[in-house]
Design a protein around this motif. Structure first.
Motif, short mmCIF file in Angstrom:
data_model
loop_
_atom_site.label_atom_id
_atom_site.label_comp_id
_atom_site.label_asym_id
_atom_site.label_seq_id
_atom_site.Cartn_x
_atom_site.Cartn_y
_atom_site.Cartn_z
N ASP A 182 0.82 -1.21 0.00
CA ASP A 182 0.00 0.00 0.00
C ASP A 182 0.86 1.26 0.00
N ALA A 215 2.27 1.70 -3.53
CA ALA A 215 1.18 2.08 -4.44
C ALA A 215 0.77 3.52 -4.20
N ASN A 225 -3.04 2.34 -9.20
CA ASN A 225 -3.10 1.81 -7.84
C ASN A 225 -3.18 0.29 -7.84
N ALA A 243 -1.60 -2.52 -4.71
CA ALA A 243 -2.33 -2.12 -3.50
C ALA A 243 -3.26 -3.23 -3.05
N SER A 274 -3.88 2.56 0.73
CA SER A 274 -3.06 3.19 -0.31
C SER A 274 -3.73 4.46 -0.81
#
Length: 845
Positions: A37, A40, A333, A338, A343
């Motif tokens: 996360d 990302a 993302n 993620a 994130s």
């Protein structure tokens, strides 16, 4: 004593699970963010920062408004929204709408409109109507985005050339020649550099490209253009971020009520549709990722609408742009790995830090660089893939009208025009019915192609009355809908024609519900060419038992035409009205089919249904139905295969079980599979065939002559051969079946040895298993082990070993669960293998 207070004795026996004077475990939970996360969030932040400034520039709003919207979209929508991995913020799809609002009502009133649109989204979310927004035709959505993209690109072109954009696309086009005559070389040079970096950065070859490609192209393009402009000392307009103390906030809306209502509805519509479609797209991207990346819940669209509404309320109140789900940031993302909404929220926090701490660096960015970046985003919104899709589905007119309407009239007007054209196209398709009549060898064929509604009844009646009295007639319904008016007209003509001595056979090429007259209630209830149900010829409960003097259920072909009896309609389209008990939803099975009559015999378990026995004419009638319904559709393809010969891509070796339909479970057609079937999907080892070389001959022919690229061994649940192996008695009678099943003894030995090894002994590694669960019983365990064992036997064949060594052949193991209609593919993991469920993928792109 109160039940809530323990007695002293109970208290004395209470054990402390944690040290005295310390909080219990888990009492203070620490907030943790996964490493995936964090990485990302950084990747999304690097993309969001320049895009947010560019979109604010394109709308004419204060540049800080873009940063406010990006931060609020990440934190508020990321925390409340129903799509964990969707990133929200200022979207290019809202640029035209916001720019128009700012020009009409001013910036502070636009912020108030954003707040009201957020409240409207909260109301829609509470009403749980999010799924209804997806009913908008994709052609309208794609056309709207394309129109917005064209508007953005034309407007930003003026800034790229060093000028100022006008208020509309026609005005920008009219002013373009004058702008080309008055070029600003510095702005144009920075724009060209930005576009070049944006285009070439992802295409750097080699290992260096793989490493550098992890940095977003948008960030590199803007940063590179900014550095060159600063080093060269170019004098050109740059980002101007005023002090946050002078940042304009929302005020009470000021303007005509109807205009404000239209503005709120437009903003709500565009924000909601774009966010909901984005959430659906994110779900598809997440489903396509490897299972090892972790499980992410599917989107809750109603909650996503609530999250977007809350974010718009906060953004508008703080002086930010309208917010929606953004495709570019969301896909980045997901691609960055993620695994949770952390994130998205962390990216919003990074935007806040940048807005507070990086103001001097941001003010070095040339406006021409941001304009060229946004212009590239606008051009990408005109997607060739979308154009191909709407062309394939014959919706180019809807797409083109929506696009032109958005470009020349506005977003709301363009979408309204698109909806009107889509409704018109749907009505045209519903009413466009082709009805033809021809005479072939004394049989009159009436072919109905399209939907049968009351509007087509006059033409249908006119063509039907061209059939002479007493003639044989076949009415082919090639459609998926027939309303009550058309059904009544067809039935009335059929009754009249049969009463005059004629015979009528009404069939449909598409799967449908059979409609029959009450007089034929004891007839066959099977439906012509319903996928994989042609064998289920069922006697209704009111039919006489087999052996009586009345016609039984098997006097009619399965999947074919009925015997010439008056008053019968077969293969009518779904949705057609019919007598009670014969249409969709009739009592019986969930799909509306009748309940089969059960029969018992001394050799079958009590209470198990036994299908009616076929008559000797069933084969001929089935072939006749093929010649009439299926052969015309397949003749061209089969003629091509006859000319070119078979060129299958794989050898498919499976069991002879009638429930395993190879073409169905692999979605293949004629010429795709070279199929070998036997009892138990067994592959005898070389030299152990015992007089039966058929399997080895098929393997040699497939590999050496047909040059197949893969061989698949497919087992299935409930395999009778595996059950026979488990129950075989040593020294029994050597029947042909038992002699054949000896080739499965290595699989049985594999299972027994592996079970001993699990018990602590030495032996082979653990047995293959299904992903997510253990085998249901010993028979399923043997089925899985048998697939793996037969793959080993395949490798021992000379032709297979030679092709594997040359890299020209692949071996696959497959398990088909009949009851669940699920297929599993074998993936080696060093511990016997795991049969992974094959997930659904998006095949429309």
């Amino acid at each position: 004593m109160s039940a809530c207070v323990p007695s002293r004795a109970d208290s004395a026996r209470t054990e402390h699970v944690h040290p005295p004077h310390s909080p219990p475990p888990g009492g203070s939970r620490r907030f943790r963010v996964a490493g995936a996360d964090v990485s990302a969030a950084i990747a999304v932040f690097l993309i969001a920062l320049p895009l947010s400034l560019g979109i604010a520039l394109a709308t004419g709003a204060p540049l800080q408004a873009g940063l406010v919207a990006a931060a609020v979209g990440g934190i508020v929508a990321g925390r409340i929204g129903g799509c964990p991995l969707q990133v929200s913020g200022p979207a290019a799809g809202l640029t035209v709408v916001t720019a128009d609002l700012i020009q009409r009502y001013g910036w502070r009133t636009t912020c108030a409109i954003t707040v009201l649109a957020g409240l409207a989204q909260l109301g829609l979310g509470c009403l749980r109507v999010a799924r209804s927004a997806l009913a908008v035709s994709p052609a309208i959505v794609h056309g709207m985005l394309a129109g917005i993209g064209v508007t953005i690109a034309v407007a930003q072109l003026h800034i790229v050339l060093g000028g100022t954009p006008q208020s509309s696309v026609p005005d920008n086009l009219v002013a373009l020649p004058a702008q080309l005559a008055d070029l600003h070389p510095a702005d144009l040079a920075v724009s060209v550099l930005t576009l070049s970096l944006l285009l070439l950065w992802p295409r750097i070859p080699g290992r260096a490209g793989q490493l550098l490609g992890k940095l977003p192209a948008a960030l590199i393009a803007v940063a590179g253009a900014t550095a060159v402009a600063a080093l060269a000392g170019l004098r050109l307009p740059k980002v101007d971020l005023p002090s946050w103390s002078s940042h304009a906030l929302a005020t009470l809306p000021d303007g005509p009520v109807l205009g404000l209502v239209a503005a709120v509805l437009t903003t709500t519509l565009v924000c909601s549709v774009q966010s909901l479609l984005g959430a659906v797209a994110v779900d598809k991207l997440v489903a396509a990722r490897p299972v090892s990346t972790g499980h992410v819940k599917r989107s809750d669209l109603d909650r996503e609408l609530l999250g977007q509404g809350a974010a718009n309320i906060v953004s508008g109140s703080l002086g930010g742009l309208p917010i929606a789900g953004v495709a570019v940031r969301s896909s980045a993302n997901v691609a960055a790995g993620a695994v949770s909404r952390n994130s998205t929220m962390l990216h919003g926090v990074l935007v806040v830090l940048a807005a507070l701490l990086m103001v001097p660096a941001l003010e070095l960015i040339p406006l021409a660089s941001l304009a060229s970046l946004v212009m590239a985003v606008g051009l990408k919104m005109v997607s060739l893939n979308h154009i191909r899709t709407v062309t394939r589905h014959r919706e180019v007119l809807v797409y083109a009208v929506t696009t032109c309407g958005v470009v020349f009239l506005g977003v709301l007007e363009g979408v309204a025009l698109g909806i009107a054209v889509a409704v018109g196209v749907a009505l045209h398709r519903l009413t466009r019915t082709r009805i033809t009549h021809d005479d072939a060898q004394g049989v009159h064929h009436v072919h109905v192609r399209g939907q049968l509604t009351f509007l087509a009844v006059p033409r249908l009646s006119r063509v039907l009355h061209q059939v002479p009295h007493g003639a044989d007639a076949v009415v082919e319904l090639d459609g998926s809908f027939m309303d009550h008016a058309a059904y009544e007209a067809l039935q009335d003509w059929q009754k009249t024609h049969t009463a005059q001595g004629g015979a009528v056979d009404i069939t449909g090429r598409r799967p449908g519900t059979r409609i029959s007259e009450p007089a034929e209630a004891d007839g066959c209830r099977c439906r012509p060419w319903t996928p994989w149900r042609n064998h289920q010829c069922e006697r209704p409960p009111s039919a006489p038992a087999p052996g009586t003097d009345r016609q039984t259920t098997t006097d009619r072909p399965h999947g074919g035409a009925p015997a010439k009896a008056p008053g019968t309609v077969t293969g009518a389209a779904p949705g057609a009205a019919g007598p009670a008990g014969t249409g969709p939803g009739a009592p019986g099975t969930p799909d509306g089919s009748s309940i089969p009559t059960t029969s018992t015999s001394p050799t079958s378990p009590v209470g198990h249904a036994r299908p009616a026995r076929p008559t000797k004419g069933e084969l001929a009638r089935g072939i006749s139905a093929f010649h009439r319904n299926t052969a015309p559709l397949m003749r061209h393809e089969l003629a091509r295969l006859a000319r070119e010969g078979q060129q299958p891509s794989q050898l498919f070796l499976t069991c002879a079980d009638s429930r395993v339909v190879t073409s169905m479970i692999t979605s293949s057609g004629p010429g795709d599979l070279f199929v070998v079937r036997n009892v138990g999907n067994l592959v005898p080892r070389p030299g152990e065939e015992g007089g039966d070389d058929s399997v080895a001959a098929a393997i040699e022919y497939a590999v050496d002559v047909l040059k197949v690229r893969s061989i698949t061994v497919c087992g299935h649940s409930g395999c009778g051969a595996m059950q026979a192996l488990l129950g075989a008695e040593p020294g029994g009678a050597r029947t042909p079946l038992q002699r054949w099943l000896r080739h499965g003894l290595p699989s049985l030995e594999h299972v027994s040895v592996s079970e001993d090894a699990d018990g602590g002994g030495t032996g082979r590694p653990r047995l293959p298993r299904l992903a997510g669960r253990e085998p249901a019983d010993a028979a399923e365990r043997l089925c899985l082990a048998n697939v793996v064992q037969q793959l080993e036997h395949l490798r021992a064949h000379e032709s297979v070993a030679r092709a594997l060594g040359a890299g020209d052949l692949e071996l696959h193991g497959m398990y088909f669960h009949v009851g669940e209609a699920q297929s599993y593919l074998l993936s080696e993991d060093g511990e016997g293998g795991v049969f992974q469920l094959v997930l659904e993928t998006d095949l429309t792109a």
